[in-house]
Design a protein around this motif. Structure first.
Motif, short mmCIF file in Angstrom:
data_model
loop_
_atom_site.label_atom_id
_atom_site.label_comp_id
_atom_site.label_asym_id
_atom_site.label_seq_id
_atom_site.Cartn_x
_atom_site.Cartn_y
_atom_site.Cartn_z
N ALA A 134 -77.66 45.60 23.37
CA ALA A 134 -76.30 46.36 23.30
C ALA A 134 -75.10 45.33 23.42
CB ALA A 134 -76.16 47.19 24.71
N ILE A 135 -74.15 45.98 23.14
CA ILE A 135 -72.77 45.29 22.93
C ILE A 135 -72.12 45.59 24.46
CG2 ILE A 135 -70.44 44.76 22.14
CD1 ILE A 135 -72.16 45.30 19.31
N ASP A 136 -71.63 44.80 25.20
CA ASP A 136 -70.94 45.44 26.50
C ASP A 136 -69.36 45.46 26.18
OD1 ASP A 136 -69.77 42.82 26.76
OD2 ASP A 136 -71.12 42.14 28.49
N ASP A 137 -68.62 45.91 27.30
CA ASP A 137 -67.43 46.19 27.37
C ASP A 137 -66.67 44.82 27.02
OD1 ASP A 137 -67.73 49.06 27.39
OD2 ASP A 137 -67.34 48.87 29.69
N GLU A 138 -67.08 43.93 27.20
CA GLU A 138 -66.44 42.57 27.12
C GLU A 138 -66.69 41.80 25.67
OE1 GLU A 138 -63.95 41.25 29.24
OE2 GLU A 138 -64.36 43.10 30.00
N LEU B 49 -60.83 37.18 21.58
CA LEU B 49 -62.18 37.91 21.10
C LEU B 49 -62.08 39.14 20.78
CD1 LEU B 49 -65.44 37.54 20.33
CD2 LEU B 49 -65.61 37.98 22.74
N PHE B 50 -61.16 40.05 21.16
CA PHE B 50 -60.97 41.41 21.11
C PHE B 50 -60.15 41.66 19.80
CE2 PHE B 50 -62.12 41.22 25.43
CZ PHE B 50 -63.13 42.01 25.73
N GLU C 246 -83.34 38.42 30.05
CA GLU C 246 -81.90 38.85 29.54
C GLU C 246 -80.85 38.00 29.38
OE1 GLU C 246 -81.06 42.76 30.70
OE2 GLU C 246 -83.16 43.68 30.13
N THR C 247 -79.92 37.85 28.68
CA THR C 247 -78.93 36.93 28.51
C THR C 247 -77.80 37.71 27.77
OG1 THR C 247 -78.30 34.72 28.29
CG2 THR C 247 -79.60 35.45 26.43
N LEU C 248 -76.36 37.06 27.85
CA LEU C 248 -75.36 37.52 27.33
C LEU C 248 -74.89 36.46 26.06
CD1 LEU C 248 -73.53 39.20 30.26
CD2 LEU C 248 -74.49 40.22 28.27
N LEU C 249 -74.59 36.79 24.99
CA LEU C 249 -73.99 35.91 23.89
C LEU C 249 -72.63 36.25 23.96
CD1 LEU C 249 -76.82 35.82 21.32
CD2 LEU C 249 -76.68 34.49 23.33
N ASP C 250 -71.71 35.43 24.10
CA ASP C 250 -70.26 35.67 24.00
C ASP C 250 -69.66 35.05 22.68
OD1 ASP C 250 -70.26 33.16 24.65
OD2 ASP C 250 -69.17 33.50 26.39
N CYS C 251 -70.38 34.39 22.06
CA CYS C 251 -69.89 33.72 20.69
C CYS C 251 -70.95 33.12 19.79
CB CYS C 251 -68.95 32.76 21.00
SG CYS C 251 -69.52 31.21 21.71
N GLY C 252 -70.81 32.66 18.64
CA GLY C 252 -71.92 31.96 17.90
C GLY C 252 -72.42 33.04 16.81
N GLU C 253 -73.36 32.12 16.06
CA GLU C 253 -74.04 32.97 14.88
C GLU C 253 -75.44 33.58 15.43
OE1 GLU C 253 -73.12 33.56 11.82
OE2 GLU C 253 -71.11 32.60 11.81
N ILE C 254 -75.70 34.78 14.76
CA ILE C 254 -77.17 35.35 14.91
C ILE C 254 -77.48 35.73 13.75
CG2 ILE C 254 -76.66 36.17 17.30
CD1 ILE C 254 -76.51 38.95 15.79
N SER C 255 -78.82 35.91 13.52
CA SER C 255 -79.45 36.08 12.06
C SER C 255 -80.34 37.17 12.44
CB SER C 255 -80.33 34.96 11.57
OG SER C 255 -81.40 34.67 12.40
N THR D 113 -60.85 39.84 17.30
CA THR D 113 -61.60 39.92 16.23
C THR D 113 -62.24 41.15 16.08
OG1 THR D 113 -62.00 37.40 16.36
CG2 THR D 113 -63.83 38.72 15.11
N ALA D 114 -62.89 41.67 17.19
CA ALA D 114 -63.37 43.06 17.44
C ALA D 114 -62.61 44.09 16.56
CB ALA D 114 -63.90 43.41 18.81
N ALA D 115 -61.42 44.14 17.12
CA ALA D 115 -60.21 44.93 16.47
C ALA D 115 -60.21 45.10 15.17
CB ALA D 115 -59.06 44.85 17.03
N ALA D 116 -60.20 43.80 14.41
CA ALA D 116 -60.11 43.52 13.21
C ALA D 116 -61.37 44.16 12.38
CB ALA D 116 -60.04 42.04 12.76
N SER D 117 -62.70 43.85 12.93
CA SER D 117 -63.82 44.21 12.41
C SER D 117 -63.78 46.01 12.43
CB SER D 117 -64.92 43.89 13.21
OG SER D 117 -64.99 42.47 13.13
N VAL D 118 -63.46 46.58 13.44
CA VAL D 118 -63.46 47.89 13.18
C VAL D 118 -62.37 48.32 12.23
CG1 VAL D 118 -62.90 50.20 14.59
CG2 VAL D 118 -64.10 48.21 15.47
#
Length: 344
Positions: free
Chosen positions: A314-318, A159-160, A330-339, A162-167
């Protein structure tokens, strides 16, 4: 030296000067015959490059064109990592057309190719997005690029990537826009990241990121990972298809007489390599968070077959997206599509 490689080397030599370069000089530089240089020039002309010839002077590139040149990319990368004691090595392949740059590198990975391999294409016939979606990949106006990596960490760390590639993609797009100058300056708008893998500019999607991997069953680690990015660089001649024209945008509003796509590719690979080699440090995460166009906005997401309305907190460190649903939970999303109703 294969003819395709020589063609790009000749183009690179002509691009670096406003004057003439003799066939003999290039033949000596590339250790080939003058006849092969002549053939390479004619191939470049067939590709649409305006190259003039003057007896006893040689060849000159009259107008810079935006062909994707692997040697421009290689030169940039060599300069980027010149001061490092252990320089990364790159295998770069430029393709006029391919089914998918991700699929191409997956085939190379399964054949034993090591890291870091890069495939860059002018057109994809079967471009891919997340969840099996197709990615519109016409010729002459986009940049479709993938990197084959051999990470030495748990598959959950993918997953990181993907985050690195996005930046890296956002950074490359913004740097390329600063290079663009045709007399009409571009607005100073920053590229934003829509969690988890899309890049937006002025409210329009300009790039999608897709990371795929192969897990080693014994080690539970990644045998390899392929990180792909599809950039909409200029508006397509015939426009975007109806299905995406409402959300699709481009990095540049028009096409300059500069090799901008090679520069964009080089800066993406340079930044992505920098982040990849120090992935455990997650040095890119602060940029990933600060460039978010999601935080604080109303969103919709699906989970277990149900749809929810929420606010992105927010986006957390994970790299998970923290959201608060309409009922206050409150909940955490670790994958999936949002609109998002509106992207700024």
């Amino acid at each position: 030296m294969v003819e395709m490689e020589l063609k790009y080397r000749v183009l690179n030599a002509l691009s670096q000067t406003d004057g003439y370069v003799s066939g003999g000089e290039m033949a000596a530089r590339f250790n080939v015959s003058r006849t092969l240089v002549w053939k390479a020039v004619n191939q470049l002309r067939r590709d649409g490059h305006a190259i003039s010839t003057v007896n006893k002077l040689g060849y000159r590139l009259e107008i810079q064109t935006d062909i994707i040149n692997p040697h421009v990319i290689e030169d940039y990368l060599e300069k980027s990592f010149a001061t490092q004691k252990q320089k990364p090595t790159f295998r770069i392949e430029s393709l006029d057309e391919i089914d998918s740059t991700n699929e191409y590198l997956k085939r190379l990975a399964n054949a034993g190719t090591g890291e870091i391999a890069v495939a860059v294409a002018d057109r994809q016939t079967q471009g891919k997005g997340r969840n099996g979606k197709s990615f519109f990949s016409p010729s002459g106006c986009g940049l479709y690029i993938s990197m084959l990596l051999r990470p030495r960490f748990d598959a959950r760390e993918a997953l990181f990537l993907t985050a690195a590639a996005s930046v890296a993609g956002a950074r490359a797009a913004d740097e390329a826009r600063r290079f663009f100058d045709d007399g009409a300056p571009l607005p100073e708008t920053e590229t934003k990241i829509k969690w988890v893998n899309d890049l937006y500019l002025d409210g329009k999607k300009i790039c999608g990121i897709l990371t795929e991997g192969c897990v080693d069953v014994e080690s539970k680690g990644l045998s390899y990972a392929v990180v792909g990015a599809g950039f909409n660089v200029y508006p397509p001649t015939e426009g975007f298809p109806d299905a995406i024209k409402g959300i699709a945008g481009t990095i540049f509003p028009r096409k300059p007489d500069k090799p901008i796509r090679s520069l964009l590719a080089a800066r993406f690979v340079s930044s992505m390599t920098e982040y990849y080699l120090s992935l455990p440090d997650r040095s890119f995460m602060e940029s990933y968070k600060s460039k978010s166009c999601v935080t604080g906005r109303k969103i919709a997401f699906s989970r277990d077959g149900r749809s929810f309305a929420a606010t992105a907190i927010a986006i957390d460190d994970e790299c998970r997206l923290a959201v608060k649903t309409e009922d206050g939970k409150e909940t955490l999303l670790d994958c999936g599509e949002i609109s998002i109703t509106e992207i700024k």
